[in-house]
Design a protein around this motif. Sequence first.
Motif: not given
Length: 343
Positions: A84-85, A87-89, A91-92, A97-99, A304, A307
């Motif tokens: 998830l980290r 994915l977040s990076e 996407a950011h 954003a992530l849902q 990463y 995403a």
Amino acid sequence: MAVTIKDVAKLANVAPSTVSRVIANNSRISESTKQKVREAMKQLGYHPNFIARSLASQSTQVLGLVLPGSADTFFQNPFFPTVLRGLSEGAHEKQYALQMTTGQSEEEIYDGIIQMVQGGRVDGIILLYSKVEDKVMMYLKERDFPFVVIGKPFKYADEITHVDNDNFRATKEVTDHLLNAGHDRIGFVGGDLNLVVTVERLLGYEKSLRKAGIPLRDDYIVHEEFLREGGQEAVKELMTLENPPTALVVADDLMALGVLNTLNEMDIRVPEDISIISFNNVLLAEMSRPPLTSVDINIFDLGYQAARNLIQKIEDPREPVKRITIPHKIVERSSCTDVKFGL
């Protein structure tokens, strides 16, 4: 007074329309111009109205995440917060954003996906797993909706962009590692057989033994959930055999922790009495007693790249199908020893 697009354009020395295109992450705008505009936005404290932007562009700037099961299971295993980290990076970097969608059953998860897609809530979807039979994947493929899979699709792998390790090769390597240490009674503790990762790792284990001329034993192969409790149940079954294994390939560090705890309760020493190699190389592998030899599969990079490649697919539907293979390596610690030293 509120900061406007015109203020940002003036500071960045570009047209207001260019600022709008940067906010929309238009591919026609150069990276240097995007960087200049974003610096101006940051300096002025300008924050775009994403709701208005979504209405104008018909884009949500949101990626949907599909978990392999309930949220409880998701957060118990360190693999998922780590992916998830990543994915977040990923996407950011592109201002997405992530849902997440969750459910207690496959039907609830499937219904959640339909709501995401048909309700226009997300621009694309990432599956955090790959199953042998998965109607979610088939639904997304049939609708031609942008999606990426973390894992190798069981079907249509050449038609679906996916990010994965070479799980077959990795498991063959760790089994070879144990064979080279003198072990010929090697057990396998895997996860759910409906998960492609389990199938790939089982095949790698079997290939290694066959190549070494060692007969496969069905009683040395146990499948449980990718949880601590799964490891506990598996090792109880294996260690009560008449000739129990002298080494184990365990498909997940959290399962391996359950294995270690149960072996300790049974007064079976690691690595003196039995050697263990597991997968994922999360922090608990290093902190366990003894520290686990584990395969580092670069979990962060899996997320990463998933995403990043989904966003490329969303922004350019002509983007070709890709298979991204994330490298792995064996991290040796204290849970393995040669047979001649230990048994």
